[in-house]
Design a protein around this motif. Structure first.
Motif, PDB file in Angstrom:
ATOM      1  N   GLY A 222      45.779  50.255  25.674  1.00  0.00           N
ATOM      2  CA  GLY A 222      44.842  51.377  25.518  1.00  0.00           C
ATOM      3  C   GLY A 222      44.462  51.950  26.873  1.00  0.00           C
ATOM      4  O   GLY A 222      45.314  52.280  27.698  1.00  0.00           O
ATOM      5  N   ASP A 223      43.156  52.045  27.134  1.00  0.00           N
ATOM      6  CA  ASP A 223      42.674  52.540  28.422  1.00  0.00           C
ATOM      7  C   ASP A 223      42.112  51.403  29.275  1.00  0.00           C
ATOM      8  O   ASP A 223      41.275  51.636  30.148  1.00  0.00           O
ATOM      9  CB  ASP A 223      41.602  53.623  28.208  1.00  0.00           C
ATOM     10  N   GLU A 224      42.566  50.172  29.048  1.00  0.00           N
ATOM     11  CA  GLU A 224      42.114  49.018  29.816  1.00  0.00           C
ATOM     12  C   GLU A 224      43.162  48.650  30.859  1.00  0.00           C
ATOM     13  O   GLU A 224      44.342  48.476  30.535  1.00  0.00           O
ATOM     14  CB  GLU A 224      41.848  47.828  28.893  1.00  0.00           C
ATOM     15  N   LEU A 225      42.731  48.551  32.119  1.00  0.00           N
ATOM     16  CA  LEU A 225      43.602  48.209  33.238  1.00  0.00           C
ATOM     17  C   LEU A 225      43.032  46.980  33.938  1.00  0.00           C
ATOM     18  O   LEU A 225      41.838  46.679  33.821  1.00  0.00           O
ATOM     19  CB  LEU A 225      43.713  49.379  34.214  1.00  0.00           C
ATOM     20  N   LEU A 226      43.886  46.288  34.673  1.00  0.00           N
ATOM     21  CA  LEU A 226      43.466  45.067  35.360  1.00  0.00           C
ATOM     22  C   LEU A 226      44.108  45.028  36.734  1.00  0.00           C
ATOM     23  O   LEU A 226      45.310  45.298  36.878  1.00  0.00           O
ATOM     24  CB  LEU A 226      43.875  43.829  34.554  1.00  0.00           C
ATOM     25  N   VAL A 227      43.299  44.702  37.740  1.00  0.00           N
ATOM     26  CA  VAL A 227      43.788  44.486  39.101  1.00  0.00           C
ATOM     27  C   VAL A 227      43.560  43.020  39.445  1.00  0.00           C
ATOM     28  O   VAL A 227      42.436  42.521  39.318  1.00  0.00           O
ATOM     29  CB  VAL A 227      43.067  45.392  40.120  1.00  0.00           C
ATOM     30  N   VAL A 228      44.618  42.339  39.852  1.00  0.00           N
ATOM     31  CA  VAL A 228      44.501  40.960  40.336  1.00  0.00           C
ATOM     32  C   VAL A 228      44.592  41.024  41.854  1.00  0.00           C
ATOM     33  O   VAL A 228      45.678  41.220  42.415  1.00  0.00           O
ATOM     34  CB  VAL A 228      45.608  40.064  39.750  1.00  0.00           C
ATOM     35  N   ALA A 229      43.435  40.933  42.497  1.00  0.00           N
ATOM     36  CA  ALA A 229      43.370  40.989  43.964  1.00  0.00           C
ATOM     37  C   ALA A 229      43.597  39.582  44.512  1.00  0.00           C
ATOM     38  O   ALA A 229      42.879  38.647  44.153  1.00  0.00           O
ATOM     39  CB  ALA A 229      42.025  41.538  44.419  1.00  0.00           C
ATOM     40  N   THR A 230      44.593  39.416  45.385  1.00  0.00           N
ATOM     41  CA  THR A 230      44.974  38.101  45.890  1.00  0.00           C
ATOM     42  C   THR A 230      44.737  38.005  47.391  1.00  0.00           C
ATOM     43  O   THR A 230      44.468  39.010  48.072  1.00  0.00           O
ATOM     44  CB  THR A 230      46.453  37.826  45.578  1.00  0.00           C
ATOM     45  N   LEU A 231      44.848  36.770  47.895  1.00  0.00           N
ATOM     46  CA  LEU A 231      44.724  36.482  49.330  1.00  0.00           C
ATOM     47  C   LEU A 231      43.398  36.976  49.894  1.00  0.00           C
ATOM     48  O   LEU A 231      43.337  37.555  50.990  1.00  0.00           O
ATOM     49  CB  LEU A 231      45.898  37.112  50.100  1.00  0.00           C
ATOM     50  N   LEU A 232      42.316  36.775  49.166  1.00  0.00           N
ATOM     51  CA  LEU A 232      40.993  37.220  49.617  1.00  0.00           C
ATOM     52  C   LEU A 232      40.332  36.113  50.433  1.00  0.00           C
ATOM     53  O   LEU A 232      40.239  34.967  49.980  1.00  0.00           O
ATOM     54  CB  LEU A 232      40.115  37.562  48.414  1.00  0.00           C
ATOM     55  N   PRO A 233      39.831  36.437  51.614  1.00  0.00           N
ATOM     56  CA  PRO A 233      39.174  35.399  52.418  1.00  0.00           C
ATOM     57  C   PRO A 233      37.818  34.988  51.858  1.00  0.00           C
ATOM     58  O   PRO A 233      37.392  33.847  51.997  1.00  0.00           O
ATOM     59  CB  PRO A 233      39.046  36.047  53.800  1.00  0.00           C
TER      60      PRO A 233
END
Length: 754
Positions: free
Chosen positions: A390-401
């Motif tokens: 639908g209108d649902e998106l996901l961001v998997v942000a990696t390597l975060l200090p």
């Protein structure tokens, strides 16, 4: 040796092929034969249905003549029009009144029924009338042929009063009927009568004669009448269950003959093809093993390509939920090994449905594709962007200090997506609501992180949209509490834990009650009182508000009816309605039905809608509110002054009354700003010709300020708190003496419904 093996293999293959071809031919021929038999059964069933439809008209004709006055009404023209050849009527004592037939007489002539025929009818009809199926057509064998007849007790109206009798109408199974059946069923039809012993009167095929003589329990027969015709027959029985006639039809066996020729040609062609196949097989056996390896490698490449496509969203090209299920555990393991953090930014595009509804799904797809491209460009290359559906998106942000970095990522994402996008010549600006969960603080596995990001997204949408929120354990606790409260509220509705109290609204000049407001209360089984501010929002978010609203409406109507029977002076009762009720129910029709059911005037019901709800989609609710106004109800805007939109909706909605929110009334005696707001609202209501009601009056000082502003009515603890129906009846009882002392115009001022 190799040649002998190949020859043996070829001979075995040839024998196997011949066997397969022969078996396939037999199976196909049997299939064609089965199809033809089924078609034959359908054909005779169609003919029988046509016969049943034809004779069923006797039931209708008999019912049309249930009321009759003069036996001479039955003329030859009438009987010919109805396709009826026999009519017999008797009086209540069984004496014949009319006994006419058009059988074997010249056109335009009617003659009396023969004694032999009358004898059969007189012995048959009484037994038929004694059952419940007297009006249905039945077949009977007569000396002059077979008759379908319907009999029904009739009523005769004459000058001496009412007399009961019998009406019998009959239709012979003759050539005219056979012709009609052939036209109706589009099939050839033949009718063969049977004698008293069940033997055919005329010539029939041997298979039919054997079928009749064998006493078979089957009512239908399909038989081959030569190589080109397939016949189907059904047995007609008289009212006694004895064989009466055989109804037959036939069809050409073109399908089977064509099938036989086709299968023969196909077998011949296949035998030729088999010879070619043997030659090709010999050549294929000489191919190198490298060809097989190449084919296998290509198959593996194709499978990998299909697997990649299965993990991609077709519209945006982004990875999908299936890819997330495989990739997220690996990313979590990598973050655990490296000692870094990982964040899930679960986002929902605010009001995206409006784009699809207004511009179409094509424009919505193009907008979604552009947003996905922007989102991919706004995050780091090692981050993963997915479309969940639908209108649902996901961001998997990696390597975060550290977790604080996620704030800047979320701000950047919202800033990028908020830039207007041109879609089909329309500039659109979309804001996302974002829920965030961080590894390892908010979960140790993929399922927990995704669930907590979803919970955070729910809270971001519930608290205004267009921003981001991090998951906290309190969110989960609030969500569990909300789910518990929703379940408990449903049980409360079923177990009668809900009740209604009534708060009177008083005329500020006369200080007499002019209306009531119905207020919902919830007291649990253990005696605890749950405030409306806690459970009403939960009901609004779920479908329960529709059931609760209907329950409140019914209880108020029943209470008004009870007061009416007890001769308690009645005043209008206002009921709070929700947006969901206006969207999903035919509210005006429901109110009218309830009022009629309990026996009250529908104008005794007034309806309150909050200002914020009225401004959500005033055009959508306009017809619903006008329907309520058409019943004599008044529409009140509750919590007026707390809205944030233009006041222009007041001139479009059918509004009668404004209710000043208690927040302005509470401090108006000491706060000049609140007093100015109330003064402005009073001016607006006066200019628009609307009634003004103040809520939350708790002191004489507030009352005096409102009277100086020409406020007409008010409610609050200064006059009366919400009370039970019994206490409210005592308050309304005070109006008896008032109404008997005032003149009619004053009485109408106290109770607009009188």
């Amino acid at each position: 040796m190799r040649k002998r093996v190949l020859i043996a293999v070829c001979l075995a293959a040839l024998a196997l092929t011949a066997g397969v071809f022969y078996g396939a031919r037999e199976v196909l021929l049997h299939g064609f034969s089965t199809i033809e038999s089924e078609q034959a059964r359908l054909g005779i069933e169609r003919v029988r249905n046509s016969l049943q439809t034809d004779v069923d008209q006797l039931s209708t004709t008999t019912a049309d003549y249930l009321l009759w006055n003069d036996p001479t009404n039955f003329t030859r023209e009438t009987l010919d029009t109805l396709r009826v050849q026999l009519v017999w009527t008797t009086d209540i004592e069984g004496r014949t009144v009319v006994a006419l037939t058009s059988r074997d007489v010249p056109p335009g002539v009617l003659t009396s029924i023969s004694p032999d025929v009358m004898g059969v009818l007189e012995s048959t009809v009484p037994r038929l009338l004694s059952s419940e199926a007297g009006s249905r057509p039945r077949f009977v064998r007569l000396p002059d042929g077979a008759l379908a007849f319907a009999a029904l007790r009739a009523v005769r109206m004459d000058r001496t009063g009412i007399a009961r009798g019998t009406l019998v109408l009959g239709r012979y199974l003759d050539e005219a009927l056979v012709t009609r059946l052939a036209q109706t069923s589009q099939s050839p039809v033949r009718l063969t009568f049977l004698d008293g012993k069940g033997n055919p009167v005329g010539p029939v095929p041997p298979a039919v004669a054997h079928w009749l003589s064998s006493g078979s329990a089957s009512e239908e027969l399909v038989e081959s009448d030569g190589a080109k015709v397939l016949g189907s027959h059904t047995l007609l029985r008289d009212i006694e269950g004895r064989p009466l006639a055989v109804l037959s039809t036939s069809m050409r066996r073109d399908a089977l003959m064509l099938g036989e020729r086709t299968i023969t040609y196909v077998v011949a062609v296949l035998l030729v093809c088999f010879a070619l196949l043997v030659v090709s097989l010999l050549s294929l056996l000489n191919r190198s093993f490298r060809t097989r390896v190449a084919v296998q490698r290509g198959w593996l490449d194709q499978q990998r390509k299909i697997a990649r496509l299965a993990r991609r969203d077709v519209l945006t090209g982004l990875p999908n939920r299936l890819h997330l299920q495989r990739q997220l555990p690996r990313l979590i393991d990598r973050a655990s090994r490296n000692g870094t953090r990982l964040a899930l930014l679960y986002m929902d595009l605010d009001h995206f449905k409006n784009v699809n509804d207004s511009l179409g799904h094509g424009s919505g797809d193009r907008l979604l594709t552009t947003i996905a491209r922007r989102l991919r460009g706004s995050v780091a290359a090692h981050d993963v962007v997915l479309r969940m559906g639908g209108d649902e998106l996901l961001v998997v942000a990696t390597l975060l200090p550290e977790a604080e970095v996620v704030n800047s990522i979320a701000d950047r994402v919202r800033a990028v997506l908020q830039v207007p996008i041109d879609v089909d010549g329309v500039s659109l600006s979309i804001t996302p609501s974002i829920g965030i969960s961080v590894y390892p603080e908010d979960g140790a596995d993929a399922e927990q992180l995704l669930k907590h990001a979803d919970i955070a997204l729910y809270h971001a949408k519930a608290h205004g949209r267009g921003h981001h929120e991090f998951y906290t354990p309190e969110m989960n606790a609030r969500l569990r509490e909300r789910l518990w409260l929703e379940r408990a509220l449903k049980e409360a509705l079923e177990s009668e834990e809900l009740s209604i109290e009534y708060q009177p609204c008083f005329d500020l000049e006369t200080r007499r009650p002019v209306s009531l407001e119905a207020l919902l209360r919830w007291r649990t089984a253990d005696g605890a009182l749950v405030p409306p501010s806690r459970f009403v929002p939960v009901a609004e978010e779920s479908a329960l508000i529709i059931q609760i609203g209907d329950w409140v409406l019914r209880r108020v109507c029943e209470q008004l009816a009870e007061w009416q029977r007890a001769q308690v002076p009645l005043v209008p009762v206002s009921v709070n309605i929700s947006v969901r009720q206006l969207e999903h129910t035919q509210l005006a029709a429901r109110v009218a039905a309830l009022a009629q059911e309990v026996g009250i005037d529908s104008s005794l019901l007034h309806f309150e809608i909050t200002e914020s709800a009225a401004m959500q989609n005033s055009q959508q609710y306009l017809s619903s509110l006008q329907g309520l106004r058409g019943l004599g109800a008044r529409i009140l805007i509750d919590d007026f002054g707390t809205g944030y939109s233009s006041l222009s909706y007041l001139k479009h909605l059918p509004v009668d009354t404004l209710k000043v929110d208690r927040a302005f009334v509470r401090d108006m005696a000491h706060d000049a700003n609140d007093a100015a707001i109330v003064r402005a609202i009073a001016a607006v209501s006066k200019s628009l010709g609307l009634q003004l009601v103040a809520e939350g009056i708790e002191s004489a000082e507030q009352l005096e300020c409102l009277r100086r502003l020409d406020c007409e009515c008010g409610q609050g603890f200064y006059f009366s708190p919400p009370v039970s129906a019994e206490a409210c009846a005592r308050i309304l009882g005070q109006l008896r003496s008032v109404r008997s002392a005032v003149d009619p115009p004053q009485r109408r001022a106290l109770n607009p419904t009188t």
